[in-house]
Write an enzyme that holds these catalytic residues in place. Structure first.
Site, PDB file in Angstrom:
ATOM      1  N   TYR A 297       0.849  -1.205   0.000  1.00  0.00           N
ATOM      2  CA  TYR A 297       0.000   0.000   0.000  1.00  0.00           C
ATOM      3  C   TYR A 297       0.881   1.250   0.000  1.00  0.00           C
ATOM      4  O   TYR A 297       1.759   1.414   0.852  1.00  0.00           O
ATOM      5  CB  TYR A 297      -0.895  -0.014   1.233  1.00  0.00           C
ATOM      6  CG  TYR A 297      -2.115   0.865   1.131  1.00  0.00           C
ATOM      7  CD1 TYR A 297      -3.316   0.353   0.659  1.00  0.00           C
ATOM      8  CD2 TYR A 297      -2.073   2.190   1.527  1.00  0.00           C
ATOM      9  CE1 TYR A 297      -4.453   1.143   0.579  1.00  0.00           C
ATOM     10  CE2 TYR A 297      -3.201   2.996   1.447  1.00  0.00           C
ATOM     11  CZ  TYR A 297      -4.393   2.464   0.974  1.00  0.00           C
ATOM     12  OH  TYR A 297      -5.514   3.252   0.898  1.00  0.00           O
ATOM     13  N   TYR A 347      -5.827   5.340  -7.221  1.00  0.00           N
ATOM     14  CA  TYR A 347      -6.063   5.239  -5.776  1.00  0.00           C
ATOM     15  C   TYR A 347      -7.471   4.700  -5.572  1.00  0.00           C
ATOM     16  O   TYR A 347      -8.447   5.438  -5.634  1.00  0.00           O
ATOM     17  CB  TYR A 347      -5.905   6.608  -5.127  1.00  0.00           C
ATOM     18  CG  TYR A 347      -6.222   6.630  -3.653  1.00  0.00           C
ATOM     19  CD1 TYR A 347      -5.396   5.998  -2.745  1.00  0.00           C
ATOM     20  CD2 TYR A 347      -7.342   7.298  -3.174  1.00  0.00           C
ATOM     21  CE1 TYR A 347      -5.675   6.023  -1.396  1.00  0.00           C
ATOM     22  CE2 TYR A 347      -7.634   7.331  -1.822  1.00  0.00           C
ATOM     23  CZ  TYR A 347      -6.793   6.693  -0.932  1.00  0.00           C
ATOM     24  OH  TYR A 347      -7.078   6.717   0.410  1.00  0.00           O
TER      25      TYR A 347
END
Length: 394
Positions: A297, A347
């Site tokens: 991430y 995103y």
């Protein structure tokens, strides 16, 4: 999952379908429409129909209620529906919950989804101003009066301590951004397709909050992503090779807050990700040497470095050298974010990273790692989080 022993979830469920919308800055349609498109695409990929679905999992932050999505997508009765908290920290946990439902017989086919207009609608990067108060927000009362109102400002404090502790400069973050954008450059689905960057461009990008530059921060995206989970046995009868859930874990550390855990004994690590790492390794019997590629991430580059250290790919303070030596790129010690990550592709609160792990195991990534058999995926960092180990079947 247990904090102290192995669990029995591994090998009982698999991802059989992935589907997404385009990734844009202005989708021109509702978040529900994005979610439905992603769910239909994932089911088509899995060779399943909406009426086959009996479970749904999403984020507490998602604006599309399960019953509304089910109605709009043509899904019938539901026997299982669930939501996971803590923003991007929920990503891998949606698959964990789906796998648990499948493994226990609570559901047969579960779709995990996330959809938002995060650029043209509500922008998370704008911070907390104007949001209604919550119990969770009480902790932020110690920092907000001093101007710490945005995710970048919270992460910047931790990043500054990391650099200070290990004698580094903000240039240490550059190789993470360069690797992501290099991978995105060859990914037609990425927003930054054909737009790689150099270390010099990273160094020249403007400050957002020191020591974070613009190119250290993920982009804002409109889009949707869905993941289909069912049993390994059923997966073997479907068209796509299954991505088996070898291990799944959630984690929260001591003195945990949502991105403002400043009062821990140290700020150079991510204890919540350490909880996840220990459980993934313990349950799977695997270790860093067994991982062929990883999706880490990357809402902010410093946390990619810290994750490398929490998972044991290198020692404390060594991740900057690991990245600077090309370790994150194709052909490196651990190719990371081969889709371009959230810095380069989109995103989507980490859900698109799970899809990339599935493509790697299918041998379909545009930046394919040769003979990829086991992939590590992580969810949001700095918050209570989650992780997955996905493997080929057999």
């Amino acid at each position: 999952m247990s904090l102290h022993r192995t669990d029995s979830l591994g090998g009982r469920a698999a991802i059989v379908g992935i589907g997404a919308t385009e990734f844009s800055k202005d989708s021109g349609r509702s978040e529900l429409k994005l979610a439905v498109e992603a769910v239909h695409a994932a089911l088509a990929d899995a060779g399943l129909r909406p009426r086959d679905v009996d479970g749904l999992v999403t984020f507490t932050m998602d604006a599309n209620p399960e019953i509304t999505l089910a109605q709009a997508a043509g899904i019938g009765e539901l026997g299982f529906f669930s939501r996971v908290h803590y923003g991007g920290g929920a990503a891998c946990a949606t698959v964990q919950q789906a796998a648990m439902a499948v493994a226990t017989g609570v559901a047969e086919v579960v779709v995990c989804y996330r959809a938002f207009n995060e650029r043209s609608g509500h922008r998370f990067g704008a911070g907390l101003a104007g949001r209604p108060p919550t119990a969770e927000g009480v902790a932020m009362a110690w920092t907000m009066p001093y101007g710490l109102l945005t995710p970048a400002s919270w992460v910047a404090l931790i990043a500054a301590r990391y650099l200070h502790s290990y004698g580094l400069t903000p240039d240490a973050f550059g190789p993470v951004a360069v690797a992501d954008r290099r991978h995105a450059a060859t990914n037609p689905a990425a927003y930054f397709h054909q737009r790689p960057i150099t270390l010099a461009e990273h160094r020249a990008s403007r400050w957002i909050v020191e020591p974070l530059r613009l190119l250290d921060c993920c982009q804002e995206t409109d889009g949707g992503q869905a993941i289909v989970v069912t049993s390994v046995e059923r997966a073997r009868d479907l068209p796509r090779p299954p991505a088996v859930v070898t291990a799944a874990a959630q984690g929260a550390g001591r003195a945990q807050e949502a991105m403002t855990s400043f009062y821990r004994d140290g700020l150079t690590g991510l204890p919540e990700m350490g909880v996840v790492a220990r459980q993934l390794w313990r349950t799977s019997g695997l270790g860093p040497a067994d991982i062929d590629t990883a999706v880490l991430y990357d809402h902010f580059t410093p946390f990619v470095l810290m994750q490398l250290e929490e998972f044991g790919f290198c020692g404390p303070g060594e991740a900057a050298d690991f990245a600077a030596d090309g370790g994150l790129e194709l052909g490196g010690r651990l190719p990371v974010n081969t889709h371009g990550g959230q810095l380069g592709e989109a995103y989507l609160h980490g859900m698109n990273g799970i899809a990339e792990a599935v493509r790697q195991l299918r041998g379909q990534s545009v930046n394919q790692v040769a003979d990829a058999r086991t992939v590590l995926v992580t969810a949001g960092t700095g918050v209570p989080t989650s992780g997955l180990l996905l493997s080929v079947d057999g």
